[in-house]
Design an enzyme around this catalytic site. Structure first.
Site, PDB file in Angstrom:
ATOM      1  N   GLU A  44      -2.792  -2.121 -17.920  1.00 37.09           N
ATOM      2  CA  GLU A  44      -2.458  -1.844 -16.523  1.00 37.09           C
ATOM      3  C   GLU A  44      -1.247  -0.922 -16.469  1.00 37.09           C
ATOM      4  OE1 GLU A  44      -1.247  -5.049 -13.896  1.00 37.09           O
ATOM      5  OE2 GLU A  44      -1.484  -3.771 -12.139  1.00 37.09           O
ATOM      6  N   ASP A 118       2.349   4.645  -6.532  1.00 38.25           N
ATOM      7  CA  ASP A 118       3.106   5.335  -5.490  1.00 38.25           C
ATOM      8  C   ASP A 118       2.319   6.566  -5.028  1.00 38.25           C
ATOM      9  OD1 ASP A 118       5.267   3.508  -5.873  1.00 38.25           O
ATOM     10  OD2 ASP A 118       5.809   4.621  -7.677  1.00 38.25           O
ATOM     11  N   ASP A 154      -4.109   1.306  -1.034  1.00 36.08           N
ATOM     12  CA  ASP A 154      -4.207   1.115   0.419  1.00 36.08           C
ATOM     13  C   ASP A 154      -4.139   2.470   1.121  1.00 36.08           C
ATOM     14  OD1 ASP A 154      -1.457   1.303  -0.539  1.00 36.08           O
ATOM     15  OD2 ASP A 154      -0.961   1.268   1.584  1.00 36.08           O
ATOM     16  N   THR A 190      -3.476  -7.851  -6.434  1.00 33.19           N
ATOM     17  CA  THR A 190      -2.126  -7.588  -6.923  1.00 33.19           C
ATOM     18  C   THR A 190      -1.135  -8.034  -5.844  1.00 33.19           C
ATOM     19  OG1 THR A 190      -1.726  -5.401  -5.963  1.00 33.19           O
ATOM     20  CG2 THR A 190      -3.101  -5.469  -7.936  1.00 33.19           C
ATOM     21  N   TYR A 192       0.980  -6.129  -4.174  1.00 33.74           N
ATOM     22  CA  TYR A 192       0.901  -5.201  -3.045  1.00 33.74           C
ATOM     23  C   TYR A 192      -0.391  -5.410  -2.254  1.00 33.74           C
ATOM     24  CZ  TYR A 192       5.035  -2.309  -3.846  1.00 33.74           C
ATOM     25  OH  TYR A 192       6.323  -1.853  -3.943  1.00 33.74           O
ATOM     26  N   GLU A 193      -1.460  -5.647  -2.984  1.00 36.92           N
ATOM     27  CA  GLU A 193      -2.763  -5.819  -2.340  1.00 36.92           C
ATOM     28  C   GLU A 193      -2.754  -7.032  -1.400  1.00 36.92           C
ATOM     29  OE1 GLU A 193      -5.769  -6.103  -5.290  1.00 36.92           O
ATOM     30  OE2 GLU A 193      -7.416  -5.821  -3.887  1.00 36.92           O
TER      31      GLU A 193
END
Ligand SMILES: C[S@@+](CC[C@H](N)C(=O)[O-])C[C@H]1O[C@@H](n2cnc3c(N)ncnc32)[C@H](O)[C@@H]1O
Length: 228
Positions: A44, A118, A154, A190, A192-193
Site C-alpha cells: 500500500e 493527495d 473521493d 480506509t 479517509y474512506e
C-alpha cells in the site's frame, strides 16, 4: 496528510521497531525469501495511519503485506496498530513512493494499493499525484505482468485524470465504479474512506492491470524516473 510533530515519535517507533523495514533496499529481489516464501506480495502506497492494510493482513494471513508512507507521524500509528493486532505478515517502509525501484526488483510486486492519495488539484502540481505517468512507469517496473493497482479516491477530478493516465501508460481498467458503496459498505474501508462515506460522499474505485506494451513504447516505459 498534515500531522503535528510528535515529541515522543522516536520511542514510539522503537517500541514497534520489528514492524519497520529500516533498509528496504537490502530486501530488493528477496522480499519473499526473507519474510514469507512463496506468498503474494502486496504494497500500500501512502498508507497513512494504516487501518486498511492492517485489516487486509489480518484477513489474509497467508499473504505478505507491506505499507509505506513518507510521514513518520502517520506511519507510527500504523505500526502501533499492527503491533496491537500481533500481525506477523505486515511490515512498514518509511519513505517516498518515488523510491520503489530502489526497493523492489522488476516484477517483484503482485499488487499495489493507492487509497485516497493527495489530489494536488493545481495543474502545476500534477506530477506529485501518485497516479501521474511518471509514477505509473515506476509501478509498471516493480509490478509483475498481470499485477494490479487498486485505486480509490473521493475526488472525481483525480479519478478522471487517473483513468486517463492508467489507460495511456500500459494498464487496462476493470471494476470501475463511481459510487462504490451505493449498495452499502463494500469491503474494507480506509480512515479517509470511512470519513467520506459517513458524509454521504461517493467513493470512486478502479483496478488497473499491468498489460504488455508494444515494443515501440517499451523504451520509454522501461526507464522509470526514480524521483519526481
Ligand atoms: C490523504 S492521506 C490518505 C491516507 C490513507 N491511505 C487513507 O486512505 O486513509 C495520503 C497519504 O499519502 C501519503 N503520501 C503522499 N505522497 C506520498 C509519496 N510520494 N510517498 C509516500 N507517501 C505519500 C501522505 O503522507 C498521506 O499519509
Amino acid at each position: 496528510m498534515r500531522m503535528r510533530k510528535k515529541p515522543n515519535l522516536v520511542p514510539r517507533m522503537e517500541r514497534c521497531a520489528r514492524f519497520l523495514i529500516k533498509q528496504p533496499e537490502a530486501y530488493r529481489g528477496v522480499w519473499r525469501d526473507a519474510l514469507a516464501p512463496g506468498r503474494t506480495l502486496s504494497l500500500e502506497l501512502g498508507c497513512g495511519k494504516g487501518r486498511f492494510t492492517a485489516a487486509l493482513a489480518a484477513r489474509n494471513p497467508e499473504n505478505l503485506y507491506l505499507a509505506m508512507d513518507r510521514v513518520p507521524e502517520a506511519l507510527v500509528v500504523a505500526m502501533e496498530c499492527a503491533s496491537a493486532a500481533s500481525l506477523s505478515n505486515l511490515y512498514f517502509i518509511s519513505g517516498d513512493a518515488g523510491s520503489l525501484c530502489d526497493w523492489f526488483s522488476p516484477g517483484e510486486v503482485d499488487m499495489l494499493y493507492i487509497n485516497f492519495c493527495d489530489p494536488w488539484p493545481r495543474k502545476r502540481h500534477a506530477k506529485r499525484r501518485l497516479t501521474h505517468a511518471n509514477f505509473l512507469a515506476i509501478y509498471r517496473n516493480v509490478l509483475r505482468e498481470g499485477g494490479e493497482i487498486r485505486f480509490k479516491t473521493d475526488n472525481e477530478a483525480l479519478f478522471d485524470f487517473s483513468l486517463e493516465q492508467f489507460a495511456a501508460n500500459g494498464f487496462s481498467l476493470s471494476s470501475v465504479s463511481r459510487n462504490l458503496h451505493a449498495g452499502g459498505p463494500a469491503d474494507i474501508m480506509t480512515d479517509y474512506e470511512e470519513k467520506f462515506y459517513s458524509q454521504g460522499l461517493p467513493i470512486f474505485r478502479c483496478v488497473a492491470v499491468k498489460t504488455p506494451i508494444a515494443s515501440h513504447e517499451k523504451e520509454h516505459a522501461e526507464k522509470p524516473m526514480t524521483r519526481t
